[in-house]
Write a protein that holds these residues in place. Structure first.
Motif, PDB file in Angstrom:
ATOM      1  N   LYS A 195       4.334   0.087   6.854  1.00  0.00           N
ATOM      2  CA  LYS A 195       4.051   1.295   6.749  1.00  0.00           C
ATOM      3  C   LYS A 195       3.998   1.896   5.232  1.00  0.00           C
ATOM      4  O   LYS A 195       4.461   1.057   4.364  1.00  0.00           O
ATOM      5  CB  LYS A 195       5.162   2.226   7.252  1.00  0.00           C
ATOM      6  CG  LYS A 195       6.368   2.194   7.097  1.00  0.00           C
ATOM      7  CD  LYS A 195       7.358   3.234   7.602  1.00  0.00           C
ATOM      8  CE  LYS A 195       8.875   3.028   6.828  1.00  0.00           C
ATOM      9  NZ  LYS A 195       9.820   3.469   7.774  1.00  0.00           N
ATOM     10  N   ASN A 196       3.302   3.162   5.058  1.00  0.00           N
ATOM     11  CA  ASN A 196       2.818   3.292   3.717  1.00  0.00           C
ATOM     12  C   ASN A 196       2.195   2.522   2.777  1.00  0.00           C
ATOM     13  O   ASN A 196       2.659   2.129   1.380  1.00  0.00           O
ATOM     14  CB  ASN A 196       4.323   3.669   2.963  1.00  0.00           C
ATOM     15  CG  ASN A 196       4.263   4.795   1.944  1.00  0.00           C
ATOM     16  OD1 ASN A 196       3.035   5.494   1.686  1.00  0.00           O
ATOM     17  ND2 ASN A 196       5.220   5.034   1.079  1.00  0.00           N
ATOM     18  N   PHE A 201       1.808  -7.626  14.846  1.00  0.00           N
ATOM     19  CA  PHE A 201       2.349  -8.606  14.086  1.00  0.00           C
ATOM     20  C   PHE A 201       2.967  -9.579  15.101  1.00  0.00           C
ATOM     21  O   PHE A 201       3.044 -10.975  14.658  1.00  0.00           O
ATOM     22  CB  PHE A 201       3.701  -7.966  13.529  1.00  0.00           C
ATOM     23  CG  PHE A 201       3.370  -7.211  11.887  1.00  0.00           C
ATOM     24  CD1 PHE A 201       2.440  -7.953  11.155  1.00  0.00           C
ATOM     25  CD2 PHE A 201       3.834  -6.044  12.004  1.00  0.00           C
ATOM     26  CE1 PHE A 201       2.199  -7.354   9.848  1.00  0.00           C
ATOM     27  CE2 PHE A 201       3.433  -5.327  10.680  1.00  0.00           C
ATOM     28  CZ  PHE A 201       2.775  -6.055   9.864  1.00  0.00           C
ATOM     29  N   PHE A 214       0.781   3.630   8.515  1.00  0.00           N
ATOM     30  CA  PHE A 214       0.806   4.819   7.580  1.00  0.00           C
ATOM     31  C   PHE A 214       0.209   4.378   6.411  1.00  0.00           C
ATOM     32  O   PHE A 214       0.460   3.194   5.805  1.00  0.00           O
ATOM     33  CB  PHE A 214       2.186   5.101   7.260  1.00  0.00           C
ATOM     34  CG  PHE A 214       2.419   6.786   6.822  1.00  0.00           C
ATOM     35  CD1 PHE A 214       2.755   7.708   7.642  1.00  0.00           C
ATOM     36  CD2 PHE A 214       2.208   6.870   5.562  1.00  0.00           C
ATOM     37  CE1 PHE A 214       3.112   8.833   7.174  1.00  0.00           C
ATOM     38  CE2 PHE A 214       2.607   7.952   5.087  1.00  0.00           C
ATOM     39  CZ  PHE A 214       2.736   9.135   5.904  1.00  0.00           C
ATOM     40  N   PHE A 215      -0.825   5.071   5.791  1.00  0.00           N
ATOM     41  CA  PHE A 215      -1.415   5.166   4.799  1.00  0.00           C
ATOM     42  C   PHE A 215      -1.104   5.960   3.402  1.00  0.00           C
ATOM     43  O   PHE A 215      -1.022   7.110   3.775  1.00  0.00           O
ATOM     44  CB  PHE A 215      -3.008   4.794   4.634  1.00  0.00           C
ATOM     45  CG  PHE A 215      -3.366   3.756   5.568  1.00  0.00           C
ATOM     46  CD1 PHE A 215      -3.408   2.656   4.778  1.00  0.00           C
ATOM     47  CD2 PHE A 215      -3.658   3.657   6.786  1.00  0.00           C
ATOM     48  CE1 PHE A 215      -3.953   1.247   5.550  1.00  0.00           C
ATOM     49  CE2 PHE A 215      -4.270   2.765   7.480  1.00  0.00           C
ATOM     50  CZ  PHE A 215      -4.289   1.253   6.819  1.00  0.00           C
ATOM     51  N   PRO A 229       3.747  -8.259   6.753  1.00  0.00           N
ATOM     52  CA  PRO A 229       4.835  -7.355   7.123  1.00  0.00           C
ATOM     53  C   PRO A 229       5.765  -6.809   6.000  1.00  0.00           C
ATOM     54  O   PRO A 229       6.855  -6.977   6.179  1.00  0.00           O
ATOM     55  CB  PRO A 229       5.554  -8.273   8.207  1.00  0.00           C
ATOM     56  CG  PRO A 229       5.359  -9.603   7.859  1.00  0.00           C
ATOM     57  CD  PRO A 229       4.013  -9.651   6.721  1.00  0.00           C
ATOM     58  N   ILE A 230       5.218  -6.236   5.090  1.00  0.00           N
ATOM     59  CA  ILE A 230       6.078  -5.485   4.001  1.00  0.00           C
ATOM     60  C   ILE A 230       5.825  -3.888   4.000  1.00  0.00           C
ATOM     61  O   ILE A 230       4.750  -3.662   3.938  1.00  0.00           O
ATOM     62  CB  ILE A 230       5.802  -6.273   2.734  1.00  0.00           C
ATOM     63  CG1 ILE A 230       6.167  -7.865   2.892  1.00  0.00           C
ATOM     64  CG2 ILE A 230       6.385  -5.568   1.657  1.00  0.00           C
ATOM     65  CD1 ILE A 230       5.589  -8.518   1.497  1.00  0.00           C
ATOM     66  N   GLU A 231       6.806  -3.010   3.780  1.00  0.00           N
ATOM     67  CA  GLU A 231       6.384  -1.790   3.858  1.00  0.00           C
ATOM     68  C   GLU A 231       6.110  -1.472   2.044  1.00  0.00           C
ATOM     69  O   GLU A 231       6.519  -2.087   1.289  1.00  0.00           O
ATOM     70  CB  GLU A 231       7.574  -1.043   4.126  1.00  0.00           C
ATOM     71  CG  GLU A 231       8.087  -1.092   5.803  1.00  0.00           C
ATOM     72  CD  GLU A 231       9.242  -0.571   6.188  1.00  0.00           C
ATOM     73  OE1 GLU A 231       9.817   0.009   5.527  1.00  0.00           O
ATOM     74  OE2 GLU A 231       9.269  -0.755   7.528  1.00  0.00           O
ATOM     75  N   ASN A 232       5.598  -0.273   2.220  1.00  0.00           N
ATOM     76  CA  ASN A 232       5.092   0.485   0.911  1.00  0.00           C
ATOM     77  C   ASN A 232       4.526  -0.542  -0.069  1.00  0.00           C
ATOM     78  O   ASN A 232       4.803  -0.757  -1.153  1.00  0.00           O
ATOM     79  CB  ASN A 232       6.537   0.787  -0.034  1.00  0.00           C
ATOM     80  CG  ASN A 232       7.518   1.683   0.967  1.00  0.00           C
ATOM     81  OD1 ASN A 232       6.841   2.449   1.306  1.00  0.00           O
ATOM     82  ND2 ASN A 232       8.827   1.639   1.125  1.00  0.00           N
TER      83      ASN A 232
END
Lengths: 466, 208
Positions: free
Chosen positions: B89-90, B144, B116-117, B30-33
């Motif tokens: 996301k990302n 999650f 989001f990829f 659960p981490i973005e970017n």
């Protein structure tokens, strides 16, 4: 006739076929290759019993793995040496021009393409490297591809690509002295985020953009990928034509005249539609610096680190994790932060103009005693020009020394690594965790802001010292 | 069938397994970017063959400097398993290194889910039999939450129907995929034979 964007004009002219319900088969004019993303593609060709289809449209150089000192010696790291040797062998086998270490044509692949005139308006250019977007500065469609796609280009000079959406970013007005193309890019990314450009190809427009030199345009387009966009481009104009003219692979004589006539048509028609548009004012942009672990985490150098107030869920945990990694706190001012290393170079800021700006800034000043500075030209030609222009003497007098060309500490794949926990003000493109070496902490900035940090030992507003 | 058997289907190699339906637990990240330098740091890109990248997947998040696994990283947590990686996301931002997709596939994942990829990563994944599934931010949160509630809970990914389902609750969402790429994944095909079969057409295109 339908009004078209610059991007549409070039893209549509390169579609060999539209696959039903699928991507376009896109013809590639120029394929640049380096040692990291090509060996598996060459191996794939071999397994299929194929040769490179158009070796004359392919140019190779090793850049990611190469040392930036004592390049006349064999590369110490066995795996790095092997990868570089493999590239050389593969090029010999397939009849591809290879620019070896120390030769005049050597350098970072995105620096040597434009230098040799391989990069021209209206072209499609790909390379197994995301910063291929650099070449968009010439009004070309240029983007990074994966190794499977490198193999496609080897096998057929084409790739399969869905057509991206179009974005226009307009920057009007005049930049303040001390504010550079790098600052425009970091400012844009801080506004639209590292995913704001995803799914799009950007066209940069506006008076602040057309005023940029080719070097500045390359810096800006180089960083398009950091906003998530596949690439960025700028319509070619007199600045572009003057840069290309006379270069080794530029058209000559009558061919030049006919090319020029075509290139002058390469602009977005009035009324052409973009899927997304942004407009910024150059006057709002100050020298930028990043404080976090992605290029979107940037602020003006006089600003403080934003707080996580109002953030929720993974947004917030990711933000906190990032600041923890950097050893920074919410609300801290950026000015005055300790700097251990300064790195000038990379495909983002390793061109002659960057070295001129750095040298002019440090002229008559001294490098701060606590700072280690690595100055790495983007190519052999840049290195030679630095010497010819007498910049070496200025840099040496100020306590700096010049290294040899390569990607160097931008991605820590070679010997140049920022040590764990250390802070580096870097003119590169990514401040990801560990990007410049395990545990390294990167602050992205322009060559001027890097120079200011190098002479003061702390994050400094370069405008105060101009 | 949209892409009926045709000459380019003389496959010279099978780069990846054919994809149909999978039903497995998932590993949460659960981490973005999540950038490609985290997925596989540059110093592990020195191989000249495509093998062994899974060992260094998330190297610096997964291991201490001395090689000891970091206990709090999800891949080291024995309560998580399965062929699905769920990221914030990302996911996959950063470089074009296909090694990122290879490393995830080589580790044993067949699906990456996010809201989001990044473009290049998504393309690289599809070219390597790794299915990127885009869900809404709300559905991602549900995934999650489901894993947090029961680490071994399973999810069904049906490529033909283009659905992602939380098995326990039956909650399901549809995902998008380009029909051509779907066909490639279902049949273990890549683009190169297709392009090579087009050589005459390409040569004609080149003619002035």
């Amino acid at each position: 006739m339908e009004a078209k964007t610059l991007f549409d004009k070039i893209w549509d002219a390169h579609v060999v076929k539209k696959v039903e319900g699928g991507p376009n088969v896109l013809y590639i004019d120029r394929h640049l290759i380096h040692e990291v993303t090509s060996p598996v593609a060459f191996l794939g060709l071999k397994n299929r019993g194929l040769k490179v289809f158009r070796p004359d449209k392919t140019t190779a150089t090793p850049d990611h793995n190469v040392p930036t000192q004592e390049q006349h010696l064999s590369i110490k790291d066995e795996l790095s040496r092997n990868q570089v040797e493999k590239l050389k062998q593969n090029c010999a086998e397939h009849g591809i021009v290879y620019h070896d270490l120390q030769s005049e044509g050597h350098g970072i692949v995105h620096i040597i393409g434009p230098e040799m005139g391989l990069t021209q308006p209206g072209m499609t250019i790909v390379c197994g490297d995301s910063h291929t977007s650099t070449h968009g500065a010439f009004g070309a469609i240029a983007f990074g591809i994966g190794t499977s796609e490198v193999e496609m280009v080897f096998a057929s000079q084409c790739i399969m690509q869905p057509k991206p959406k179009k974005m226009r970013i307009t920057v009007n007005g005049e930049l303040e002295k001390g504010v550079t193309a790098k600052d425009i890019a970091l400012y844009i990314i801080s506004k639209i985020s590292t995913s704001g450009g995803t799914g799009h190809f950007i066209e940069y427009a506006g008076s602040a953009i057309t005023e940029l030199s080719m070097e500045g345009r390359m810096t800006l387009c180089n960083l398009s990928i950091e906003s998530g966009a596949r690439g960025g481009m700028i319509a070619p104009d007199e600045t572009t034509f003057a840069y290309v003219k006379g270069r080794q692979f530029a058209p000559k004589g009558e061919e030049w005249e006919s090319a020029l006539a075509k290139w002058k048509e390469l602009k977005t028609d009035e009324g052409a539609l973009f899927d997304t548009e942004y407009v910024f004012d150059a006057a709002d942009i100050e020298p930028m610096i990043t404080y976090g672990t992605n290029p979107g985490m940037g602020v003006g150098v006089t600003q403080s680190i934003p707080t996580s107030e109002g953030m929720e869920g993974t947004d917030k945990t990711t933000y906190i994790k990032s600041l923890q990694y950097m050893g920074y706190h919410e609300g801290d001012p950026m000015k005055g932060k300790t700097v251990d290393y300064v790195f000038l170079g990379s495909c983002t800021n390793g061109r002659i103009e960057d070295f001129r700006a750095f040298a002019e800034f440090v002229k008559g000043k001294q490098k701060a005693p606590g700072v280690d500075a690595w100055l790495v030209p983007g190519s052999k030609r840049v290195e030679n020009q630095i010497r010819e222009e007498g910049l070496t003497e200025i840099l040496e007098a100020a306590g700096f020394e010049l290294r040899q060309p390569g990607c160097s500490a931008c991605l820590a794949m070679n010997e140049d690594k920022i040590p764990e926990g250390k802070y580096a003000v870097s003119t590169t493109n990514r401040n990801f965790e560990g990007r410049q070496g395990p545990g390294s902490r990167t602050l992205l900035a322009s060559p001027l802001t890097a120079a200011a940090a190098a002479v003061t030992g702390v994050v400094t507003d370069p405008r105060e010292m101009l | 069938m949209l892409y009926a058997p045709c000459p380019w289907q003389k496959i010279t190699k099978m780069a990846y397994d054919k994809f149909s339906v999978i039903n497995t637990p998932a590993v949460p990240l659960p981490i973005e970017n999540v950038d490609t330098d985290q997925i596989i740091p540059a110093r592990f890109l020195k191989a000249v063959e495509r093998k062994g990248f899974g060992d260094n997947l998330f190297r610096d998040w997964r291991y201490e400097k001395d090689g000891t696994p970091k206990a709090d990283f999800p891949l080291n947590n024995t309560k998580y398993s399965g062929k699905i990686l769920v990221g914030g996301k990302n996911f996959g931002s950063g470089s074009s290194r296909e090694h990122a997709a290879w490393a995830i596939y080589d580790y044993g994942f067949r699906v990456v889910v996010s809201s989001f990829f990044a473009d290049i990563f998504k393309g690289n994944a599809l070219n390597n039999g790794l299915l990127p599934v885009v869900v809404t931010p709300e559905f991602l949160q549900k995934i999650f939450d489901a894993i947090e509630k029961e680490a071994t809970t399973t999810f069904e990914v049906d490529l033909e129907k283009q659905t992602f389902t939380i098995t326990a609750t039956g909650e399901s969402t549809e995902f998008e995929i380009n029909p051509y790429k779907k066909h490639c994944l279902q049949n273990g095909l890549d683009d190169i034979d297709y392009l090579v079969a087009m050589k005459d057409e390409i040569a004609a295109f080149e003619a002035p």
